[in-house]
Design a protein around this motif. Structure first.
Motif, mmCIF file in Angstrom:
data_model
loop_
_atom_site.group_PDB
_atom_site.id
_atom_site.type_symbol
_atom_site.label_atom_id
_atom_site.label_comp_id
_atom_site.label_asym_id
_atom_site.label_seq_id
_atom_site.Cartn_x
_atom_site.Cartn_y
_atom_site.Cartn_z
ATOM 1 N N ALA A 29 0.940 -1.143 -0.022
ATOM 2 C CA ALA A 29 -0.183 0.032 0.036
ATOM 3 C C ALA A 29 1.014 1.232 0.130
ATOM 4 O O ALA A 29 0.372 1.996 -0.557
ATOM 5 C CB ALA A 29 -0.834 0.024 0.927
ATOM 6 N N ALA A 30 2.064 1.194 0.695
ATOM 7 C CA ALA A 30 2.918 2.287 0.447
ATOM 8 C C ALA A 30 3.860 2.499 -0.583
ATOM 9 O O ALA A 30 4.622 3.554 -0.557
ATOM 10 C CB ALA A 30 3.824 2.193 2.058
ATOM 11 N N SER A 31 3.954 1.304 -1.268
ATOM 12 C CA SER A 31 5.025 1.430 -2.472
ATOM 13 C C SER A 31 4.287 1.152 -3.642
ATOM 14 O O SER A 31 4.213 0.141 -4.137
ATOM 15 C CB SER A 31 6.191 0.431 -1.981
ATOM 16 O OG SER A 31 6.347 0.371 -0.849
ATOM 17 N N PRO A 32 3.886 2.230 -4.508
ATOM 18 C CA PRO A 32 3.118 2.173 -5.623
ATOM 19 C C PRO A 32 4.177 1.308 -6.600
ATOM 20 O O PRO A 32 5.257 1.497 -6.998
ATOM 21 C CB PRO A 32 3.115 3.583 -6.140
ATOM 22 C CG PRO A 32 3.010 4.411 -4.996
ATOM 23 C CD PRO A 32 4.012 3.731 -4.016
ATOM 24 N N GLY A 33 3.570 0.226 -7.228
ATOM 25 C CA GLY A 33 4.029 -0.491 -8.098
ATOM 26 C C GLY A 33 4.649 -1.803 -7.634
ATOM 27 O O GLY A 33 4.987 -2.648 -8.461
ATOM 28 N N LEU A 34 5.067 -1.796 -6.424
ATOM 29 C CA LEU A 34 5.427 -3.144 -5.658
ATOM 30 C C LEU A 34 4.561 -4.261 -5.959
ATOM 31 O O LEU A 34 3.298 -4.088 -5.913
ATOM 32 C CB LEU A 34 5.613 -2.688 -4.362
ATOM 33 C CG LEU A 34 6.503 -3.900 -3.498
ATOM 34 C CD1 LEU A 34 7.893 -3.864 -3.979
ATOM 35 C CD2 LEU A 34 6.357 -3.514 -2.130
ATOM 36 N N ARG A 35 5.332 -5.423 -6.348
ATOM 37 C CA ARG A 35 4.383 -6.478 -6.509
ATOM 38 C C ARG A 35 4.862 -7.627 -5.166
ATOM 39 O O ARG A 35 6.003 -7.705 -4.952
ATOM 40 C CB ARG A 35 4.730 -7.381 -7.785
ATOM 41 C CG ARG A 35 4.330 -6.606 -8.884
ATOM 42 C CD ARG A 35 4.671 -7.343 -10.247
ATOM 43 N NE ARG A 35 5.965 -7.381 -10.534
ATOM 44 C CZ ARG A 35 6.545 -8.660 -10.601
ATOM 45 N NH1 ARG A 35 6.173 -9.827 -10.371
ATOM 46 N NH2 ARG A 35 7.928 -8.564 -10.842
ATOM 47 N N ILE A 36 3.928 -8.033 -4.446
ATOM 48 C CA ILE A 36 4.515 -9.006 -3.702
ATOM 49 C C ILE A 36 4.236 -10.445 -3.847
ATOM 50 O O ILE A 36 3.218 -11.091 -4.494
ATOM 51 C CB ILE A 36 3.198 -8.916 -2.550
ATOM 52 C CG1 ILE A 36 3.107 -7.533 -1.851
ATOM 53 C CG2 ILE A 36 3.505 -10.011 -1.262
ATOM 54 C CD1 ILE A 36 4.644 -7.005 -1.394
ATOM 55 N N ALA A 37 5.378 -11.037 -3.937
ATOM 56 C CA ALA A 37 5.599 -12.414 -4.481
ATOM 57 C C ALA A 37 5.192 -13.438 -3.630
ATOM 58 O O ALA A 37 4.759 -14.795 -3.963
ATOM 59 C CB ALA A 37 7.223 -12.633 -4.847
ATOM 60 N N GLY A 38 5.181 -13.209 -2.440
ATOM 61 C CA GLY A 38 4.724 -14.174 -1.177
ATOM 62 C C GLY A 38 5.164 -13.519 0.161
ATOM 63 O O GLY A 38 5.880 -12.564 0.157
ATOM 64 N N ALA A 39 4.694 -14.159 0.977
ATOM 65 C CA ALA A 39 4.573 -13.536 2.620
ATOM 66 C C ALA A 39 4.294 -15.106 3.322
ATOM 67 O O ALA A 39 3.403 -15.654 3.158
ATOM 68 C CB ALA A 39 3.711 -12.775 2.825
ATOM 69 N N ILE A 40 5.509 -15.453 4.100
ATOM 70 C CA ILE A 40 5.218 -16.504 4.813
ATOM 71 C C ILE A 40 5.914 -16.174 6.208
ATOM 72 O O ILE A 40 7.007 -15.675 6.452
ATOM 73 C CB ILE A 40 5.877 -17.868 4.349
ATOM 74 C CG1 ILE A 40 5.697 -19.161 5.434
ATOM 75 C CG2 ILE A 40 7.325 -17.534 3.977
ATOM 76 C CD1 ILE A 40 5.853 -20.426 4.525
#
Length: 349
Positions: free
Chosen positions: A220-231
């Motif tokens: 939400a704070a980083s326009p354009g950033l893609r989240i590949a995953g979170a664990i």
């Protein structure tokens, strides 16, 4: 990859790059554009102390492509020694600035660490409950000869087996227009509401893991950033090879541009070392408690405490039982010795 553009300042045998946070972001973006990966280490006074006595800790530092000073005592010692580092570069700050920088290039990050989410399981799964399940009405046998009650509309009941989070749809996360994809991230659930999971089984949904909540905030704070995953791996996962391999496989399959590993030193360094074999073009940051800070599970000290080198006091007040021995009996005496030796080092040079 060896980065030779920045001079290193040596503190008790550890070389620390004379580099600003803005320059760190620029180096990583440039390297990624050329298909080169690397690793950033963020030693504080505790890590520097360990490296002075533990060859394994020293090896982890020597293997890093960039080493930045995450602690004001390191900055003070460099100034007293006549080779001042430009500024403190904390992992808890880099997680934001690197995410913002990678967002400009529409690149991806993977977050490992943070507080694991409670599991939602069925009553007969053979394990203790970790989340509240709704009460199931007791069935009363129908009188002999009575017609069977009509089935309630809706999907068929799911089998009595473990119930997990629903698949995560791709979703708009706001200003950054970033997405969490179901194959590599846990469901971004915050709060407690009733949802349908696994057919007709209805459970009370629980808080998402720290990694997922951190990922949502970074996106939400980083326009354009893609989240590949979170664990958020369970505590002690590294002691079981199956669990360890599963965590690493999820990261490798996602092929992220950068991985934040917040598991504490030196566990996070061991995980990074294992992942780098399969992801040579990826950057890694061992960021300690940064995932917990971003998720909101631990609050950082006020700015004035960070600038004046008193952040340790804030953390000690928040977690006295865990940190008192390390901070007061080990790190504080070592920091004083490091500062006392710095002027002598300056005279020799």
């Amino acid at each position: 990859m060896v980065i030779e553009a920045f001079e290193r300042v040596h503190l008790d045998g550890t070389g620390i790059d004379r580099i600003t946070e803005e320059e760190v972001v620029a180096v990583v973006r440039e390297a990624l554009s050329r298909g080169r990966g690397g690793r950033i280490s963020t030693p504080n006074i505790d890590i520097l102390r360990r490296a002075a006595i533990d060859p394994e800790a020293r090896r982890h530092l020597n293997d890093a492509d960039l080493i930045v000073a995450d602690g004001m005592p390191l900055i003070w010692a460099s100034r007293l020694g006549g080779a001042p580092l430009p500024e403190r570069v904390a992992g808890s700050s880099l997680i934001w600035t690197l995410s913002e920088g990678l967002g400009r290039d529409a690149r991806s990050v993977f977050i490992v660490g943070g507080t694991p989410a409670p599991r939602v399981i069925s009553p007969n799964a053979g394990e203790p409950h970790r989340a509240e399940l709704p009460a199931t009405p007791r069935k009363t046998p129908a009188p002999a000869g009575a017609p069977a009650p009509a089935a309630a509309p809706g999907p068929a009941a799911a089998p009595d087996s473990a119930v997990g989070p629903a698949p995560v749809p791709t979703r708009d996360l706001g200003r950054g227009q970033a997405a969490l994809t179901g194959s590599t991230a846990e469901a971004p659930i915050v709060g407690s509401r009733r949802v349908a999971v696994a057919g007709a089984v209805t459970v009370r949904e629980v808080r998402a893991s720290g990694a997922v909540r951190a990922a949502v905030r970074l996106a939400a704070a980083s326009p354009g950033l893609r989240i590949a995953g979170a664990i958020s791996p369970p505590f002690g996962f590294e002691e079981d090879e199956t669990s360890y391999a599963e965590v690493c496989d999820r990261v490798v399959e996602a092929r992220p541009d950068l991985v934040f590993v917040g598991l504490g030193f030196p566990k996070q360094e061991s995980v990074i070392e294992r992942l780098r074999r399969d992801l040579p073009a990826t950057w890694f940051v061992g960021c300690g408690a940064a995932v917990n800070f971003v998720a909101g599970d631990v609050h950082r000290a006020p700015r004035w405490m960070q600038r004046t080198g008193l952040e340790w006091a804030h953390r000690l007040g928040a977690e006295p039982r865990r940190l008192a021995r390390r901070y007061l009996r080990q790190d504080a005496p070592y920091a004083l010795r490091l500062l006392a030796r710095a002027p002598r080092r300056a005279r020799r040079t």
